[in-house]
Design a protein around this motif. Structure first.
Motif, PDB file in Angstrom:
ATOM      1  N   HIS A  97      18.675  42.725  43.003  1.00 48.64           N
ATOM      2  CA  HIS A  97      19.681  42.107  42.123  1.00 48.64           C
ATOM      3  C   HIS A  97      20.514  43.200  41.464  1.00 48.64           C
ATOM      4  O   HIS A  97      20.236  44.389  41.635  1.00 48.64           O
ATOM      5  CB  HIS A  97      19.033  41.169  41.107  1.00 48.64           C
ATOM      6  CG  HIS A  97      18.106  41.814  40.117  1.00 48.64           C
ATOM      7  ND1 HIS A  97      16.947  42.466  40.489  1.00 48.64           N
ATOM      8  CD2 HIS A  97      18.160  41.905  38.759  1.00 48.64           C
ATOM      9  CE1 HIS A  97      16.327  42.922  39.407  1.00 48.64           C
ATOM     10  NE2 HIS A  97      17.053  42.605  38.344  1.00 48.64           N
TER      11      HIS A  97
ATOM     12  N   HIS B 276      21.069  44.232  38.337  1.00 44.99           N
ATOM     13  CA  HIS B 276      20.761  44.970  37.110  1.00 44.99           C
ATOM     14  C   HIS B 276      20.668  46.463  37.416  1.00 44.99           C
ATOM     15  O   HIS B 276      20.133  46.859  38.458  1.00 44.99           O
ATOM     16  CB  HIS B 276      19.474  44.444  36.482  1.00 44.99           C
ATOM     17  CG  HIS B 276      19.627  43.063  35.900  1.00 44.99           C
ATOM     18  ND1 HIS B 276      18.569  42.241  35.629  1.00 44.99           N
ATOM     19  CD2 HIS B 276      20.755  42.376  35.544  1.00 44.99           C
ATOM     20  CE1 HIS B 276      19.027  41.095  35.117  1.00 44.99           C
ATOM     21  NE2 HIS B 276      20.351  41.159  35.071  1.00 44.99           N
TER      22      HIS B 276
ATOM     23  N   HIS C 259      18.021  48.595  39.048  1.00 48.73           N
ATOM     24  CA  HIS C 259      17.724  48.351  40.466  1.00 48.73           C
ATOM     25  C   HIS C 259      18.841  48.794  41.401  1.00 48.73           C
ATOM     26  O   HIS C 259      18.614  48.971  42.595  1.00 48.73           O
ATOM     27  CB  HIS C 259      17.427  46.862  40.691  1.00 48.73           C
ATOM     28  CG  HIS C 259      16.237  46.405  39.921  1.00 48.73           C
ATOM     29  ND1 HIS C 259      14.983  46.315  40.471  1.00 48.73           N
ATOM     30  CD2 HIS C 259      16.110  46.072  38.612  1.00 48.73           C
ATOM     31  CE1 HIS C 259      14.123  45.939  39.529  1.00 48.73           C
ATOM     32  NE2 HIS C 259      14.777  45.777  38.392  1.00 48.73           N
TER      33      HIS C 259
ATOM     34  N   HIS D 283      15.531  34.598  37.277  1.00 50.10           N
ATOM     35  CA  HIS D 283      15.819  35.839  36.542  1.00 50.10           C
ATOM     36  C   HIS D 283      17.303  35.806  36.187  1.00 50.10           C
ATOM     37  O   HIS D 283      18.089  35.214  36.922  1.00 50.10           O
ATOM     38  CB  HIS D 283      15.476  37.045  37.424  1.00 50.10           C
ATOM     39  CG  HIS D 283      15.570  38.374  36.724  1.00 50.10           C
ATOM     40  ND1 HIS D 283      14.843  38.657  35.587  1.00 50.10           N
ATOM     41  CD2 HIS D 283      16.294  39.488  36.998  1.00 50.10           C
ATOM     42  CE1 HIS D 283      15.124  39.910  35.205  1.00 50.10           C
ATOM     43  NE2 HIS D 283      16.009  40.420  36.047  1.00 50.10           N
TER      44      HIS D 283
ATOM     45  N   ASP E 183      10.877  41.367  38.088  1.00 47.87           N
ATOM     46  CA  ASP E 183      12.080  40.752  37.522  1.00 47.87           C
ATOM     47  C   ASP E 183      12.090  39.243  37.759  1.00 47.87           C
ATOM     48  O   ASP E 183      13.007  38.676  38.338  1.00 47.87           O
ATOM     49  CB  ASP E 183      13.339  41.429  38.084  1.00 47.87           C
ATOM     50  CG  ASP E 183      13.401  42.882  37.659  1.00 47.87           C
ATOM     51  OD1 ASP E 183      12.639  43.676  38.203  1.00 47.87           O
ATOM     52  OD2 ASP E 183      14.186  43.198  36.737  1.00 47.87           O
TER      53      ASP E 183
ATOM     54  N   HIS F 108      11.210  38.376  32.139  1.00 46.58           N
ATOM     55  CA  HIS F 108      10.204  39.169  32.860  1.00 46.58           C
ATOM     56  C   HIS F 108       8.807  38.577  32.684  1.00 46.58           C
ATOM     57  O   HIS F 108       8.509  37.957  31.666  1.00 46.58           O
ATOM     58  CB  HIS F 108      10.219  40.608  32.340  1.00 46.58           C
ATOM     59  CG  HIS F 108      11.465  41.356  32.690  1.00 46.58           C
ATOM     60  ND1 HIS F 108      11.629  42.012  33.888  1.00 46.58           N
ATOM     61  CD2 HIS F 108      12.631  41.529  32.008  1.00 46.58           C
ATOM     62  CE1 HIS F 108      12.829  42.575  33.926  1.00 46.58           C
ATOM     63  NE2 HIS F 108      13.460  42.295  32.793  1.00 46.58           N
TER      64      HIS F 108
HETATM   65 ZN   LIG Z   1      16.492  42.517  36.283  1.00 46.16          ZN
END
Ligand SMILES: [Zn+2]
Ligand SMILES: [Zn+2]
Length: 253
Positions: A56, A58, A61, A117, A139, A187
């Motif tokens: 994803h 974020h 990552h 998420h 996540d 989370h």
């Molecule tokens: Zn995340």
């Protein structure tokens, strides 16, 4: 089949999965220099990577994924939703996958699945070399039947143990941040991870790794205990992938 972690946590993530000569980097939340040195620690260079696959958008990552892809001419894979949010620079070979369809990159089959998420179209994965299955679940804000159906019966599992709810409640984080982390799109806590582990078939697990631990609101001892209680094993048997050290190679045989 084997796997390793470059590092795991809110300051950067990266997981290596290797089988039959194919090596994949899942997520890359480190600078190019940092990625190279963390790969070297595991005996790898960016040239060894068949692809980078991100879960994803974020930054922990994805921040380094485009850099690795561009500088080393490696394909970068993501869902259409992640692509819509992607703004980390030009990538010469950007590919998309549906998070409901199994696909293969050389010798590794990847079964993506959606998770709750707070990202546009987040995916997590089960990897297979035809003989063994490795599950990755981080996540993730809450349990879903679909997630549990996907990761049941794996031979190894990388499972988010983000926080201890009491430590999070007592932390100095703003209330909005606490609500986000503990919410259904945030989370997994240690106890939520334990509930998931308890709900799935874990009888064939050769390895289990606690992932994405909060450095402020959790510790390895608590995460290990939560998972060991479910498996009725020694806490020493539970691996933890850390932010700075990651985790050395583990082989599934
Ligand atoms: Zn995340
Ligand atoms: Zn993350």
């Amino acid at each position: 089949m084997r796997f390793a972690s470059l590092g795991s946590g809110s300051r950067g993530n990266g997981t290596l999965v290797e089988a039959n000569g194919t090596c994949l980097l899942i997520d890359c939340g480190f600078s190019l220099k940092e990625t190279r040195s963390r790969l070297a620690r595991l005996g790898k260079t960016p040239e060894d990577l068949a692809a980078v696959v991100v879960t994803h958008e974020h930054s922990d990552h994805i921040s380094g994924a485009g850099l690795v892809a561009r500088n080393h001419n490696v394909p970068l894979w993501m869902t259409p939703g992640t692509r819509a949010q992607y703004n980390n620079g030009f990538v010469p070979d950007l590919r998309v996958f549906s998070h409901h369809e199994t696909f293969s990159i050389d010798a590794i089959e990847i079964q993506p699945f959606p998770v709750p998420h707070d990202a546009r179209e987040p995916a997590q994965f089960v990897f297979s070399d035809g003989n063994h299955r490795l599950g990755l679940l981080t996540d993730t804000g809450s349990r879903t039947e679909h997630v549990e159906k996907m990761i049941t019966g794996c031979d190894a599992l990388l499972l988010e143990c983000n926080h201890d709810p009491d430590m999070l409640a007592q932390s100095h984080y703003p209330e909005s941040t606490k609500a986000r982390i503990s919410g259904d799109l945030g989370h997994l806590s240690n106890s939520q991870a334990a509930e998931i582990l308890n709900a799935i078939d874990h009888s064939g697990l050769q390895h289990i790794v606690a992932m994405h631990l909060s450095e402020k609101n959790n510790n390895a001892k608590l995460a290990r205990k939560a998972l060991a209680d479910v498996l009725d094993c020694s806490t020493d048997w539970i691996d933890v992938a850390t932010q700075d050290e990651g985790l050395d190679w583990r082989t599934i045989s």
